[in-house]
Enzyme design. Sequence first.
Site, PDB file in Angstrom:
ATOM      1  N   LYS A  54       0.838  -1.204   0.000  1.00 52.13           N
ATOM      2  CA  LYS A  54       0.000   0.000   0.000  1.00 52.13           C
ATOM      3  C   LYS A  54       0.868   1.247   0.000  1.00 52.13           C
ATOM      4  CE  LYS A  54      -2.760  -1.175   3.473  1.00 52.13           C
ATOM      5  NZ  LYS A  54      -3.897  -1.467   4.374  1.00 52.13           N
ATOM      6  N   GLN A  98      -5.007  -0.955  10.224  1.00 46.35           N
ATOM      7  CA  GLN A  98      -5.056  -2.314   9.680  1.00 46.35           C
ATOM      8  C   GLN A  98      -5.776  -3.254  10.657  1.00 46.35           C
ATOM      9  OE1 GLN A  98      -3.862  -3.282   6.692  1.00 46.35           O
ATOM     10  NE2 GLN A  98      -3.898  -5.481   6.924  1.00 46.35           N
ATOM     11  N   ASP A 121     -11.288   3.815   4.944  1.00 48.10           N
ATOM     12  CA  ASP A 121     -11.820   2.448   4.906  1.00 48.10           C
ATOM     13  C   ASP A 121     -13.351   2.445   4.872  1.00 48.10           C
ATOM     14  OD1 ASP A 121     -10.027   0.282   4.854  1.00 48.10           O
ATOM     15  OD2 ASP A 121      -9.453   0.583   6.953  1.00 48.10           O
TER      16      ASP A 121
HETATM   17  N1  LIG Z   1      -8.370  -1.629   7.789  1.00 51.87           N
HETATM   18  C1  LIG Z   1      -8.233  -2.575   6.860  1.00 51.87           C
HETATM   19  N2  LIG Z   1      -8.628  -2.325   5.586  1.00 51.87           N
HETATM   20  C2  LIG Z   1      -8.489  -3.284   4.626  1.00 51.87           C
HETATM   21  O1  LIG Z   1      -8.866  -3.054   3.452  1.00 51.87           O
HETATM   22  C3  LIG Z   1      -7.910  -4.545   4.971  1.00 51.87           C
HETATM   23  C4  LIG Z   1      -7.514  -4.745   6.304  1.00 51.87           C
HETATM   24  N3  LIG Z   1      -7.704  -3.751   7.218  1.00 51.87           N
HETATM   25  N4  LIG Z   1      -6.993  -5.923   6.692  1.00 51.87           N
HETATM   26  C5  LIG Z   1      -6.696  -6.974   5.733  1.00 51.87           C
HETATM   27  C6  LIG Z   1      -7.637  -6.954   4.557  1.00 51.87           C
HETATM   28  C7  LIG Z   1      -7.101  -7.717   3.362  1.00 51.87           C
HETATM   29  N5  LIG Z   1      -6.926  -6.742   2.322  1.00 51.87           N
HETATM   30  C8  LIG Z   1      -6.289  -6.995   1.098  1.00 51.87           C
HETATM   31  C9  LIG Z   1      -6.068  -6.013   0.160  1.00 51.87           C
HETATM   32  C10 LIG Z   1      -5.375  -6.262  -1.010  1.00 51.87           C
HETATM   33  C11 LIG Z   1      -4.899  -7.514  -1.290  1.00 51.87           C
HETATM   34  C12 LIG Z   1      -4.139  -7.762  -2.545  1.00 51.87           C
HETATM   35  O2  LIG Z   1      -3.702  -6.844  -3.216  1.00 51.87           O
HETATM   36  N6  LIG Z   1      -3.957  -9.042  -2.935  1.00 51.87           N
HETATM   37  C13 LIG Z   1      -3.223  -9.429  -4.139  1.00 51.87           C
HETATM   38  C14 LIG Z   1      -2.220 -10.527  -3.831  1.00 51.87           C
HETATM   39  C15 LIG Z   1      -1.190 -10.164  -2.808  1.00 51.87           C
HETATM   40  C16 LIG Z   1      -0.296 -11.334  -2.473  1.00 51.87           C
HETATM   41  O3  LIG Z   1       0.293 -11.929  -3.403  1.00 51.87           O
HETATM   42  O4  LIG Z   1      -0.215 -11.669  -1.277  1.00 51.87           O
HETATM   43  C17 LIG Z   1      -4.196  -9.992  -5.160  1.00 51.87           C
HETATM   44  O5  LIG Z   1      -5.268 -10.446  -4.775  1.00 51.87           O
HETATM   45  O6  LIG Z   1      -3.840 -10.006  -6.349  1.00 51.87           O
HETATM   46  C18 LIG Z   1      -5.134  -8.517  -0.386  1.00 51.87           C
HETATM   47  C19 LIG Z   1      -5.821  -8.267   0.786  1.00 51.87           C
HETATM   48  C20 LIG Z   1      -7.314  -5.523   2.795  1.00 51.87           C
HETATM   49  N7  LIG Z   1      -7.720  -5.574   4.053  1.00 51.87           N
END
Ligand SMILES: Nc1nc(=O)c2c([nH]1)NC[C@@H]1CN(c3ccc(C(=O)N[C@@H](CCC(=O)O)C(=O)O)cc3)C=[N+]21
Length: 300
Positions: A54, A98, A121
Site C-alpha cells: 500500500k 489495519q 476504509d
Molecule cells: N483496515 C483494513 N482495511 C483493509 O482493506 C484490509 C484490512 N484492514 N486488513 C486486511 C484486509 C485484506 N486486504 C487486502 C487487500 C489487497 C490484497 C491484494 O492486493 N492481494 C493481491 C495478492 C497479494 C499477495 O500476493 O499476497 C491480489 O489479490 O492479487 C489482499 C488483501 C485488505 N484488508
Amino acid sequence: MTATVIDGKAFAATVREKVAGHVARLKEEHGITPGLAVVLVGEDPASQVYVRSKGKMTVEVGMNSWEHKLDADTPEADLLALIDRLNNDPAVHGILVQLPLPKHLDEDLVINAIAPAKDVDGFHISNVGLLGTGQKSMVPCTPLGCLMMLRDHHGSLSGMDAVVIGRSNIVGKPMAQLLLGDSCTVTIAHSRTKDLAEVVRRADIVVAAVGRPEMVPGDWIKPGATVIDVGINRIDAPEKGEGKSRLVGDVAYDSCAAVAGAITPVPGGVGPMTIACLLANTVTACCRANGLPEPEGLTA
Ligand SMILES: Nc1nc(=O)c2c([nH]1)NC[C@@H]1CN(c3ccc(C(=O)N[C@@H](CCC(=O)O)C(=O)O)cc3)C=[N+]21
Ligand SMILES: NC(=O)C1=CN([C@@H]2O[C@H](COP(=O)(O)OP(=O)(O)OC[C@H]3O[C@@H](n4cnc5c(N)ncnc54)[C@H](OP(=O)(O)O)[C@@H]3O)[C@@H](O)[C@H]2O)C=CC1
C-alpha cells in the site's frame, strides 16, 4: 461456456492512473499533496506485506505516505492518542488502521475514534450510516472495487439478482448496500443460510466473501452468471515444493469459470482493486477537506 476473466490487476492500474492525474492537478493548481497514514499494530507478517505494498503504491501515485508501526502490546490509550494526532494533522487526509487488531484492543472503539472525513476504509459508524441511507460517504474499498468491476462489465446492474455470501462489516454488508443502491435484488447469505447452493443458483451476480478456500463449486453457479471472488486464502502447495504456498479465493476457480459468464481471478482480481480504491478514497477525502470538487468516477 468459458467465462470472461475480469482483470482486476489491469483495471486497478487504470484507477491508479486516474488517481495520479488528480494528485498531480491538486499539487499544481492548489499546492496540496494528498496524504495517507496507515497504522499497523503488531507484527503479523501477512499484514506487513500488505501495508508495504500500500505504501509503495501511495508514493507511486504521488501522495504522501506514513506508516505507524506499533508493538503488539500497545495500550489502547496510546493507539487512541496516535489517532487523535492524525485526526488533527492537516497533512493527513486518510487514516487506515489495519485490521484485525490484537485481542486486547476494542476494534469498534478504535475505528470510531477516526475522524469520519478521514476514514478512507469507510468503517466508521457515520460512514456506515451514510451509506445505508444513500448519502455521500466514504465507501469501503473492497466492495467499491467490486462494484466498479461489475459496473464496467455490465453497464447497468438494475434488476439483477445478486447474492453476497458473507455478512462482515468490512465486505459483505457494505457490498450488499452498494448492490441495492444500484437496484439489484440482493440476498445476503451466511453460515446459517439454509441450502446455500440453491440460493446461489438463483444469482446473476455472486460475490463470495467467506474466507474459506474454494468453497463455492461450479455447480452452484447459474450459467452465464458473474462471479466476484473476494477471498484471499493462503493454502499449502506441496506441488510447488516443500513448504511452499499459494493464494486461492473462496470459489473453485476452474469449475466456476466453466459455467460463469465472467469471473475475477485470485490473485489479480479484487485485491488490487481494493488498494486502488483506497488511494481513490484518499484523493476524494483530500478534495472534500479542501472544499474542492471531487474527482468523478472514483467513488460509488
Ligand atoms: N483496515 C483494513 N482495511 C483493509 O482493506 C484490509 C484490512 N484492514 N486488513 C486486511 C484486509 C485484506 N486486504 C487486502 C487487500 C489487497 C490484497 C491484494 O492486493 N492481494 C493481491 C495478492 C497479494 C499477495 O500476493 O499476497 C491480489 O489479490 O492479487 C489482499 C488483501 C485488505 N484488508
Ligand atoms: N481482496 C480483498 O481486498 C479482501 C479480501 N478479504 C478476504 O475476504 C474473505 C472474507 O473476509 P471477511 O468478510 O473479513 O471475513 P469474516 O470472517 O469477517 O466473515 C466471513 C463471513 O462468511 C460467512 N461464512 C463462513 N462460513 C460460511 C459458510 N460455510 N457458508 C456461508 N457463509 C459462511 C460468515 O458467516 P457468519 O456471519 O454466520 O459467521 C461471515 O459472515 C477472506 O478470505 C478475506 O481474506 C477481506 C478483505 C479484503
